[in-house]
Design a protein around this motif. Structure first.
Motif, PDB file in Angstrom:
ATOM      1  N   GLU A  41      29.551  49.855  31.060  1.00 16.21           N
ATOM      2  CA  GLU A  41      30.327  48.843  30.507  1.00 16.21           C
ATOM      3  C   GLU A  41      30.359  47.545  31.541  1.00 16.21           C
ATOM      4  N   LEU A  42      31.046  46.497  30.996  1.00 12.69           N
ATOM      5  CA  LEU A  42      31.240  45.386  31.834  1.00 12.69           C
ATOM      6  C   LEU A  42      32.170  45.305  32.975  1.00 12.69           C
ATOM      7  N   ASP A  43      31.873  44.977  34.144  1.00 15.03           N
ATOM      8  CA  ASP A  43      32.618  44.915  35.340  1.00 15.03           C
ATOM      9  C   ASP A  43      33.792  43.763  35.068  1.00 15.03           C
ATOM     10  N   PHE A  96      37.307  45.087  29.881  1.00 18.22           N
ATOM     11  CA  PHE A  96      37.752  44.262  28.560  1.00 18.22           C
ATOM     12  C   PHE A  96      36.920  44.432  27.291  1.00 18.22           C
ATOM     13  N   SER A  97      35.730  44.945  27.691  1.00 18.50           N
ATOM     14  CA  SER A  97      34.710  44.534  26.515  1.00 18.50           C
ATOM     15  C   SER A  97      35.141  45.480  25.177  1.00 18.50           C
ATOM     16  N   PRO A  98      35.341  44.622  24.036  1.00 18.37           N
ATOM     17  CA  PRO A  98      35.997  44.949  22.835  1.00 18.37           C
ATOM     18  C   PRO A  98      34.875  46.292  22.221  1.00 18.37           C
ATOM     19  N   TYR A  99      33.698  46.068  22.502  1.00 15.63           N
ATOM     20  CA  TYR A  99      32.872  47.097  21.898  1.00 15.63           C
ATOM     21  C   TYR A  99      32.785  48.254  22.655  1.00 15.63           C
ATOM     22  N   THR A 100      33.041  48.237  24.075  1.00 20.11           N
ATOM     23  CA  THR A 100      32.948  49.204  24.863  1.00 20.11           C
ATOM     24  C   THR A 100      34.429  50.000  24.533  1.00 20.11           C
ATOM     25  N   LYS A 139      27.329  43.783  35.617  1.00 14.83           N
ATOM     26  CA  LYS A 139      27.611  42.723  35.663  1.00 14.83           C
ATOM     27  C   LYS A 139      27.008  41.602  34.715  1.00 14.83           C
ATOM     28  N   PHE A 140      27.587  40.817  34.081  1.00 12.23           N
ATOM     29  CA  PHE A 140      26.890  39.866  33.082  1.00 12.23           C
ATOM     30  C   PHE A 140      25.647  39.381  33.891  1.00 12.23           C
ATOM     31  N   SER A 141      26.108  39.216  35.108  1.00 15.95           N
ATOM     32  CA  SER A 141      24.879  38.347  36.100  1.00 15.95           C
ATOM     33  C   SER A 141      23.780  39.509  36.654  1.00 15.95           C
ATOM     34  N   GLU A 142      23.939  40.626  36.356  1.00 11.42           N
ATOM     35  CA  GLU A 142      23.309  41.609  37.042  1.00 11.42           C
ATOM     36  C   GLU A 142      23.182  43.058  36.183  1.00 11.42           C
ATOM     37  N   LYS A 143      22.278  43.015  35.056  1.00 11.38           N
ATOM     38  CA  LYS A 143      22.373  44.002  34.174  1.00 11.38           C
ATOM     39  C   LYS A 143      21.065  44.966  34.256  1.00 11.38           C
ATOM     40  N   SER A 144      20.319  44.905  35.300  1.00  6.82           N
ATOM     41  CA  SER A 144      19.302  45.619  35.179  1.00  6.82           C
ATOM     42  C   SER A 144      18.998  46.917  35.119  1.00  6.82           C
ATOM     43  N   PHE A 163      18.198  47.127  26.786  1.00  2.00           N
ATOM     44  CA  PHE A 163      19.186  46.784  26.275  1.00  2.00           C
ATOM     45  C   PHE A 163      19.876  45.586  27.147  1.00  2.00           C
ATOM     46  N   ASN A 164      20.726  44.754  26.449  1.00  2.00           N
ATOM     47  CA  ASN A 164      21.060  43.467  26.950  1.00  2.00           C
ATOM     48  C   ASN A 164      22.454  43.449  26.862  1.00  2.00           C
ATOM     49  N   THR A 165      23.158  44.249  26.082  1.00  2.00           N
ATOM     50  CA  THR A 165      24.695  44.301  25.900  1.00  2.00           C
ATOM     51  C   THR A 165      25.127  45.568  26.199  1.00  2.00           C
ATOM     52  N   VAL A 166      26.321  45.520  26.678  1.00  2.00           N
ATOM     53  CA  VAL A 166      27.191  46.910  26.649  1.00  2.00           C
ATOM     54  C   VAL A 166      28.312  47.136  25.441  1.00  2.00           C
ATOM     55  N   PRO A 167      28.471  48.092  25.135  1.00  2.70           N
ATOM     56  CA  PRO A 167      28.191  49.706  25.803  1.00  2.70           C
ATOM     57  C   PRO A 167      26.809  50.257  25.641  1.00  2.70           C
ATOM     58  N   VAL A 168      26.420  51.037  26.568  1.00  2.24           N
ATOM     59  CA  VAL A 168      25.076  51.757  26.460  1.00  2.24           C
ATOM     60  C   VAL A 168      25.716  53.148  27.040  1.00  2.24           C
ATOM     61  N   GLY A 188      22.189  52.267  22.570  1.00  2.00           N
ATOM     62  CA  GLY A 188      22.948  50.969  22.648  1.00  2.00           C
ATOM     63  C   GLY A 188      23.499  50.559  21.534  1.00  2.00           C
ATOM     64  N   GLU A 189      24.360  49.512  21.335  1.00  6.14           N
ATOM     65  CA  GLU A 189      24.954  48.720  20.108  1.00  6.14           C
ATOM     66  C   GLU A 189      26.171  49.945  19.858  1.00  6.14           C
ATOM     67  N   SER A 190      27.355  49.516  19.736  1.00  9.74           N
ATOM     68  CA  SER A 190      28.749  50.584  19.682  1.00  9.74           C
ATOM     69  C   SER A 190      28.523  51.336  18.442  1.00  9.74           C
ATOM     70  N   LEU A 191      28.222  50.479  17.376  1.00  4.80           N
ATOM     71  CA  LEU A 191      28.172  51.420  15.826  1.00  4.80           C
ATOM     72  C   LEU A 191      27.243  52.527  16.042  1.00  4.80           C
ATOM     73  N   GLU A 211      29.403  31.761  36.266  1.00  6.20           N
ATOM     74  CA  GLU A 211      28.618  30.696  35.938  1.00  6.20           C
ATOM     75  C   GLU A 211      27.795  31.086  34.704  1.00  6.20           C
ATOM     76  N   TYR A 212      27.174  32.273  34.714  1.00  8.45           N
ATOM     77  CA  TYR A 212      26.499  33.010  33.473  1.00  8.45           C
ATOM     78  C   TYR A 212      27.270  32.877  32.220  1.00  8.45           C
ATOM     79  N   PHE A 213      28.691  33.579  32.296  1.00  5.89           N
ATOM     80  CA  PHE A 213      29.658  33.323  31.172  1.00  5.89           C
ATOM     81  C   PHE A 213      29.698  31.675  30.528  1.00  5.89           C
ATOM     82  N   THR A 225      26.648  30.722  28.769  1.00  8.06           N
ATOM     83  CA  THR A 225      26.307  31.339  27.500  1.00  8.06           C
ATOM     84  C   THR A 225      27.554  31.117  26.579  1.00  8.06           C
ATOM     85  N   ARG A 226      28.745  31.164  26.874  1.00  7.98           N
ATOM     86  CA  ARG A 226      29.851  31.024  25.825  1.00  7.98           C
ATOM     87  C   ARG A 226      30.172  29.574  25.576  1.00  7.98           C
ATOM     88  N   GLU A 227      29.985  28.532  26.425  1.00  2.79           N
ATOM     89  CA  GLU A 227      30.088  27.297  25.967  1.00  2.79           C
ATOM     90  C   GLU A 227      28.829  26.850  24.941  1.00  2.79           C
TER      91      GLU A 227
HETATM   92  N1  LIG Z   1      26.857  44.331  18.588  1.00  2.00           N
HETATM   93  C1  LIG Z   1      26.903  44.814  20.105  1.00  2.00           C
HETATM   94  C2  LIG Z   1      27.640  43.780  20.870  1.00  2.00           C
HETATM   95  C3  LIG Z   1      28.033  43.958  22.484  1.00  2.00           C
HETATM   96  C4  LIG Z   1      28.305  42.615  23.053  1.00  2.00           C
HETATM   97  O1  LIG Z   1      27.924  41.671  22.587  1.00  2.00           O
HETATM   98  N2  LIG Z   1      28.765  43.058  24.369  1.00  2.00           N
HETATM   99  C5  LIG Z   1      28.893  42.119  25.195  1.00  2.00           C
HETATM  100  C6  LIG Z   1      30.244  42.296  26.140  1.00  2.00           C
HETATM  101  S1  LIG Z   1      31.642  42.403  24.993  1.00  2.00           S
HETATM  102  C7  LIG Z   1      27.942  41.953  26.328  1.00  2.00           C
HETATM  103  O2  LIG Z   1      27.463  42.911  26.784  1.00  2.00           O
HETATM  104  N3  LIG Z   1      27.380  40.675  26.464  1.00  2.00           N
HETATM  105  C8  LIG Z   1      26.348  40.681  27.548  1.00  2.00           C
HETATM  106  C9  LIG Z   1      25.759  39.140  27.891  1.00  2.00           C
HETATM  107  O3  LIG Z   1      26.340  38.238  27.018  1.00  2.00           O
HETATM  108  O4  LIG Z   1      24.930  39.043  28.655  1.00  2.00           O
HETATM  109  C10 LIG Z   1      27.674  45.897  19.877  1.00  2.00           C
HETATM  110  O5  LIG Z   1      28.384  46.375  18.922  1.00  2.00           O
HETATM  111  O6  LIG Z   1      27.718  46.816  21.019  1.00  2.00           O
END
Ligand SMILES: N[C@@H](CCC(=O)N[C@@H](CS)C(=O)NCC(=O)O)C(=O)O
Length: 231
Positions: A5-7, A14-18, A40-45, A52-57, A66-69, A128-130, A133-135
């Motif tokens: 999960e995310l730190d 806080f990750s909604p998917y986790t 971490k967003f910045s260290e997901k090795s 996988f690039n996102t959590v949860p895993v 990977g992928e919550s669903l 910085e990463y957040f 990417t989010r902006e």
């Molecule tokens: N569709 C994915 C979405 C997962 C997702 O977006 N997770 C975010 C955290 S809430 C994440 O890990 N982001 C990593 C990043 O942006 O590098 C799922 O349902 O698991």
């Protein structure tokens, strides 16, 4: 079982998917067997190395998902004798549709309300990463989004009307017991609760009471997590 999960600072996970998966693991009675590992967003090795690039895993004894669903479906199919997350394979398919519709609608809206609050609870090395990417996704600076955040609260409230209609007569979305469908929306509320002090629902809203019921499930598992008291 290992759940990545995310730190966040102060263990404000806080990750909604986790959160969907944390609730699902409790639902299936499997949480006691889970080791939670923050990345971490910045260290997901640790998860990147498995593709996988996102959590949860989830790593269940060498089976990585990977992928919550997909994780929820994996848990359902691998542990069929534990309480069901979907009820039936037909409901699993229907829930997948709801999952996609909700993610499209609610993620963008809620991000416009709480993105600056999320930024505040990130680990310093993730900021910085957040921001970058989010902006890019929001096409505005975090500070610009924050200035307009209150405008989106009533819009979010209106988008949730279909759920209100259902729980006027039910405790949970499909009846008297929570199912994965509940965890999908609840995950978003946990994203807000564990990062933001903004009030999203009114106290006389049936969804407020549903959220309370959700917070109290599994001996108050979600309520005991580090976040902010919802007022
Ligand atoms: N569709 C994915 C979405 C997962 C997702 O977006 N997770 C975010 C955290 S809430 C994440 O890990 N982001 C990593 C990043 O942006 O590098 C799922 O349902 O698991």
């Amino acid at each position: 079982m290992i759940l990545y999960e995310l730190d966040a600072i102060n263990e404000q996970y806080f990750s909604p998917y986790t959160w969907r998966i944390l609730m699902s693991l409790n639902h299936k009675g499997l949480y006691k067997d889970v080791k939670r590992v923050p990345v971490k967003f910045s260290e997901k090795s640790e998860i990147n190395n498995k593709g996988f690039n996102t959590v949860p895993v989830l790593n269940d004894n060498g089976t990585w998902t990977g992928e919550s669903l997909q994780i929820a479906k994996y848990l359902e199919l691998t542990y069929p004798d534990n309480p069901s997350l979907f009820g039936s394979s037909e409901n699993m398919n229907l829930t997948s549709i709801i999952n996609q519709m909700l993610d499209l609608k609610i993620l963008g809206l809620l991000a416009r309300i709480i993105v600056a609050d999320v930024y505040d609870v990130l680990q310093p090395e993730d900021k910085e990463y957040f921001r970058k990417t989010r902006e890019k996704i929001l096409n505005k600076t975090i500070e610009e989004v924050e200035l307009k955040s209150s405008k989106y609260i009533p819009i979010l409230q209106k988008e949730l009307n279909p759920f209100r209609k259902i729980i006027k007569t039910n405790n949970f979305f499909t009846g008297s017991k929570p199912m994965y469908c509940d965890y999908i929306l609840f995950g978003f509320f946990m994203w807000a609760r564990n990062t933001s002090k903004k009030q999203l629902l009114e106290k006389d809203d049936v969804l407020w009471h549903w959220r309370e019921r959700m917070l109290n499930l599994f001996d108050g598992f979600a309520k005991k997590s580090n976040g902010y008291e919802i007022t």
